[in-house]
Scaffold this active site. Structure first.
Site, PDB file in Angstrom:
ATOM      1  N   LYS A 109       0.828  -1.203   0.000  1.00  0.00           N
ATOM      2  CA  LYS A 109       0.000   0.000   0.000  1.00  0.00           C
ATOM      3  C   LYS A 109       0.863   1.254   0.000  1.00  0.00           C
ATOM      4  O   LYS A 109       1.865   1.341   0.720  1.00  0.00           O
ATOM      5  CB  LYS A 109      -0.935  -0.018   1.215  1.00  0.00           C
ATOM      6  CG  LYS A 109      -1.970   1.091   1.226  1.00  0.00           C
ATOM      7  CD  LYS A 109      -2.945   0.896   2.370  1.00  0.00           C
ATOM      8  CE  LYS A 109      -3.969   2.027   2.436  1.00  0.00           C
ATOM      9  NZ  LYS A 109      -4.954   1.827   3.524  1.00  0.00           N
ATOM     10  N   SER A 154      -9.377   3.028   2.354  1.00  0.00           N
ATOM     11  CA  SER A 154      -8.256   3.558   1.589  1.00  0.00           C
ATOM     12  C   SER A 154      -7.402   2.467   0.923  1.00  0.00           C
ATOM     13  O   SER A 154      -6.509   2.783   0.138  1.00  0.00           O
ATOM     14  CB  SER A 154      -7.373   4.414   2.506  1.00  0.00           C
ATOM     15  OG  SER A 154      -6.840   3.653   3.575  1.00  0.00           O
ATOM     16  N   SER A 211     -10.766   0.910   6.333  1.00  0.00           N
ATOM     17  CA  SER A 211      -9.974   0.902   5.100  1.00  0.00           C
ATOM     18  C   SER A 211      -9.548  -0.476   4.622  1.00  0.00           C
ATOM     19  O   SER A 211      -9.098  -0.619   3.487  1.00  0.00           O
ATOM     20  CB  SER A 211      -8.732   1.785   5.278  1.00  0.00           C
ATOM     21  OG  SER A 211      -9.099   3.133   5.383  1.00  0.00           O
TER      22      SER A 211
END
Length: 498
Positions: A92, A167, A191
């Site tokens: 990520k 996210s 997220s």
């Protein structure tokens, strides 16, 4: 739908076993996933854009060749290899990766190349994973919608005009499209759960502290809302990755636990038996408190029938606790945390001009708080923990939808309203994740199903959250493994772009 090569459908745990058995090489695994990324990540006039800041493919192949050589040596010597040996991963884009651009989705960091790995990236490399790039995220991870000015949006593979969530939206979309066999993510306000639900994959928010949240500078104690965790397409894959991430680290004094416990602990010939006798509390829409788009509750209730078919008992239930007390505690602690993390960029007026409005709003709220404001929010959080301890005297799991609406249009910053109710903040539409986020309890998001034809979610995925007891990560994953055996949606994948 076109069949994919078995390597792409296998998943991390199966690939690891095949690699050790000599049925496939790390080079073959790497080549297959690089070709898949080339074929679907950035093509058509509506690219998915799940993986960003990719490494040179030749360098990735060179890493795979080294992994194969190490495997040959290990077979000859009998030496063990780490669990993720030879498996590709994209990390990520909030997590610093040595020598690989880490933009955080912000123009302020669009060209930032860290000189060292963050602890999570170092742990994944140490477990043998081969880093091939980064997965897309919203700016600073703020908002459950992966849209940023550096790489643009990550589009939902099931409908490229819709959001992939966030996210960890890039990670979820990459998994859904079989660009990766596993993915990491982070979860503050859903997220890992919201994008998993919207992409028909699995996201797991571990107990806070299960995955060490260390840093070489700055605070190690106060900010405990967010945690890193795994995403995958099966519980076996999820457990393999969690084993590489979890465990006590002296650099993170509030971390706990051991490594390499989840995959062995979930090995069973009859995982469906783990659902028998489970008592599940179903929050629904918190007695009308959370606005819900048509079809969301019905889809999750259909998913809960899978548990009932396996011998679990599902009971509609809402704790005796004022919802606005949870919301106010969360938003104050979140703004305080966001302000602390991003103050240097805000304090510089030239840099502040490049921050998105939502970041500025959070930071300014945090700066306006007193120490006693933060204390009162933490007391409310503590009261919620105490309330949940009583809930878990009666129930084994608490279930809720993973989002309050179906994936919304991809270029919208956030939903303006749900079911006729106006949203007063950029994240109000994600209230349903807060029972777990505020309490720090382990929570998995499993595929719940798809919206029915003619409805607002037609053909789009939704997820079901399952929250467990304090540090009851294994129990949550065992329940999820049981559900996996009977869920008809686990292996569904979106069509390739045309």
């Amino acid at each position: 739908m076109t069949d994919l090569p078995p390597i792409l459908e296998a998943g991390a745990a199966r690939l690891a076993a095949m690699l050790r058995a000599g049925d496939v090489s790390a080079v073959e695994i790497m080549q297959a996933h690089l070709a898949r990324i080339e074929a679907v990540n950035d093509v058509t006039d509506a690219p998915i854009t799940a993986i960003v800041s990719q490494r040179d493919p030749d360098d990735c192949i060179a890493d795979a060749k080294q992994a194969d050589a190490a495997l040959t040596e290990a077979r000859a010597s009998g030496a063990p290899l780490p669990g993720l040996h030879g498996l590709p991963i994209a990390i990520k884009d909030l997590t610093a990766t040595k020598g690989l651009r880490t933009s955080r989705g912000s123009p302020l960091y669009a060209d930032f190349v860290p000189e060292a790995d963050a602890p999570l990236a170092a742990a994944l490399r140490g477990a043998g994973a081969l880093v091939i790039g980064k997965t897309n995220t919203p700016e600073f991870g703020l908002g459950s919608h992966t849209l940023n000015p550096v790489f643009g949006p990550t589009r939902n593979p099931w409908n490229r005009g819709r959001s992939a969530g966030g996210s960890s939206g890039g990670a979820a979309a990459a998994l859904a499209m079989r660009m990766l066999p596993m993915a990491d993510g982070s979860d503050m306000m859903g997220s890992l759960r919201n994008p998993a639900g919207w992409n028909n994959v699995i996201g797991f928010r571990p107990s806070v502290g299960r995955v060490a949240n260390g840093a070489s500078e700055g605070d190690l104690y106060l900010h405990q809302l967010s945690t890193n965790g795994p995403m995958a397409r099966s519980i076996a894959d999820l457990a393999l990755l969690l084993d590489a991430m979890a465990g006590y680290d002296p650099a993170a004094p509030l971390s706990f636990g051991k490594r390499d416990v989840f995959a062995p602990g979930l090995a069973s010939e009859a995982p469906e038996a783990w659902a028998k006798g489970l008592r599940i509390a179903w929050l629904g829409d918190w007695i009308g408190t959370w606005p819900m788009e048509d079809g969301v509750l019905e889809t999750c209730e259909d998913a809960l029938k899978v548990f009932e078919s396996l011998g679990a008992e599902v009971t509609p239930f809402v704790p005796d606790f004022p919802w606005e007390k949870i919301w106010d505690s969360w938003t104050e602690l979140r703004s305080w945390s966001v302000a602390a993390a991003n103050l240097p960029d805000y304090a510089d007026e030239a840099r502040r001009a490049h921050l998105k409005p939502e970041a500025v709003w959070e930071i300014e709220r945090g700066l306006a708080m007193s120490g006693l404001d933060v204390h009162r929010a933490s007391v409310a959080r503590s009261d919620w923990h105490r309330c949940l301890e009583g809930v878990f005297d009666r129930f084994d799991l608490v279930a809720a939808p993973s989002a309050q609406l179906w994936p919304f249009p991809v270029m919208d910053r956030w939903p303006a309203e749900i079911a006729g109710r106006k949203m007063d903040t950029y994240h109000r539409w994600m209230e349903c994740v807060l029972p777990a986020s505020l309490s720090g309890r382990p929570t998995v998001c499993m595929p719940a199903g798809f919206g029915k034809a003619g409805g607002p979610g037609a053909g789009l995925p939704m997820g079901l959250q399952l929250m467990g007891r304090t540090r009851g990560d294994m129990e949550v994953l065992r329940a999820a493994a049981a559900y996996e055996t009977a869920c008809p949606h686990m292996t569904a994948r979106p069509a390739d772009p045309v």
